[in-house]
Design an enzyme around this catalytic site. Structure first.
Site, short mmCIF file in Angstrom:
data_model
loop_
_atom_site.label_atom_id
_atom_site.label_comp_id
_atom_site.label_asym_id
_atom_site.label_seq_id
_atom_site.Cartn_x
_atom_site.Cartn_y
_atom_site.Cartn_z
N GLU A 129 -3.61 -0.08 1.43
CA GLU A 129 -2.85 -0.96 2.37
C GLU A 129 -2.07 0.02 3.35
O GLU A 129 -1.96 -0.26 4.46
CB GLU A 129 -1.77 -1.86 1.69
CG GLU A 129 -1.15 -2.63 2.48
CD GLU A 129 0.05 -2.25 3.09
OE1 GLU A 129 0.86 -2.94 4.24
OE2 GLU A 129 0.74 -1.03 2.78
N ASP A 134 -1.42 0.49 -3.71
CA ASP A 134 -1.19 1.96 -3.42
C ASP A 134 0.26 2.43 -3.14
O ASP A 134 1.01 1.36 -2.68
CB ASP A 134 -2.12 2.47 -2.35
CG ASP A 134 -2.00 1.60 -1.03
OD1 ASP A 134 -1.94 0.43 -1.26
OD2 ASP A 134 -2.09 2.25 -0.06
#
Ligand SMILES: [Zn+2]
Length: 384
Positions: A138, A76
């Protein structure tokens, strides 16, 4: 290793093209990575989020035995406001020996290098495996990695070290503070401001809660470890937002406080949370009926604690030929590996200064250094 620069660059370009902002699905990127890695893998596993819209990918190359090394990266990225960028954030662009695009440094450059190395790893006769771990979410409190790590420990052979490829300009990072995030909601009883004893003013109790956070923050200064590598050297606590009440003359019915703690070690974290628990009990007992006080854990990213005897540290010193290590001010998934009993370090291409910024980039020399490190890793796992 220069020959691998071009595949790594092409793969990085493809990865940047998946706009895997944390609010969106990452499944397209995961499918792309799985397709690239499948034919080299001795094992390939997915773990999904509850909605099935996001996935972690764990790929093992080499024998399914203990003692392998994890190359870990999150898929991400943070959002990009196109107006602030020179080019399009989700179209990789090469300029001045750099590749620009959202996530190039944080941390698709590292992932691209790992994927580009897969055919090389598969041709080496690895005695111990390389595990590639691609995670989701994350950037919002490391929500994806725990299920991948659980799966890895439950089903797979146990790795001896993890390299988390956050941008450190390929320096070895051995420690960072944790980042624990909470939202505390206090529900009182509304009433007229002229009659404070007929209601329960949630804002007043919120103020008491924040005062306790401040006291604890002050106390933490005195608990700073003697040789703390951090600036500031102690655990910090901060309330970032407070919302509550509807009008000056109304007793506030609700007060919401968003706060965080950045512990230098797990002992501090446990201490603060126990103190907060006790204080919450105390507050509740003074608030009376029809009221509540709850604290929700938004994310608890464990710190990476310095461990001079870490197998991951020894490995990186050997691979990079340096004794030099450092600490970073941001959180990573490395603490999760450490907590799971897998020694971890942070080391990856690009710099944190450009991460989360417009015109984020990674230098080609950084990608090359990363590919070189990975090649030496493969050689080491083939020879020992
Ligand atoms: Zn990152």
């Amino acid at each position: 290793m220069n020959l691998l620069r071009d595949p790594a660059m092409l793969i990085l370009g493809d990865l940047v093209g998946f706009p895997t902002v944390t609010s969106e699905s990452n499944l397209d990127l995961i499918e792309y990575a799985a397709n690239h890695l499948e034919s080299y893998a001795s094992d390939l596993r997915l773990t999904h989020d509850v909605d099935g819209q996001k996935a972690n990918l764990l790929v093992t190359i080499g024998p399914l035995v203990d003692g392998g090394v994890v190359l870990s990266g999150h898929t991400d990225v943070v959002p990009a406001d196109e107006g602030d960028w020179t080019g399009a954030p989700f179209v990789a662009m090469r300029r001045d020996q750099r590749i620009y695009g959202r996530g190039t440094a944080d941390m698709k450059g590292f992932i691209a290098c790992a994927i580009a190395m897969a055919p090389v790893f598969s041709e080496m006769s690895l005695n111990r495996p390389i595990h590639m771990a691609l995670t989701f979410d994350e950037e919002v409190g490391c929500r994806g990695a725990p299920s991948l790590i659980d799966d890895l420990l439950a089903k797979g052979p146990k790795p001896s070290a993890a390299i988390v490829g956050e941008p450190t300009a390929m320096g070895i990072v051995t420690a960072h503070k944790g980042c624990y995030e909470y939202t505390t909601t206090i529900t009182g009883v509304e009433g007229h401001g002229s009659q404070p004893d007929l209601g329960v003013n949630a804002v007043h109790h919120g103020a008491r809660f924040i005062a306790r956070l401040m006291e604890l923050g002050y106390e933490m200064k005195g608990r700073a470890p003697a040789a703390s590598p951090y600036d500031p050297p102690h655990t910090t606590i901060s309330a970032g937002t407070i919302h509550g009440g509807s009008a000056r003359n109304v007793l506030a019915g609700e007060c919401v406080i968003e706060w965080e703690m950045r512990p230098v070690n797990r002992a501090d974290a446990r201490f603060v949370l126990a103190e907060i628990d006790a204080f919450e009990e105390e507050l509740r007992s003074t608030m009376g009926p029809d009221t509540s006080l709850t604290t929700v854990r938004e994310g608890e990213v464990d710190g990476l604690e310095n461990d001079p005897s870490s197998a991951a540290l020894d490995l990186m010193r050997e691979l990079l030929g340096t004794e030099k290590t450092g600490v970073v001010p941001f959180g990573t998934e490395a603490g999760l590996y450490q907590m799971a009993g897998i020694p971890a370090v942070v080391c990856g291409p690009g710099t944190i200064e450009v991460a989360h910024q417009p015109d984020e980039y990674v230098g080609l020399e950084q990608l090359e250094a990363c590919l070189d490190m990975m090649e030496r890793l493969g050689e080491k796992l083939s020879n020992t």
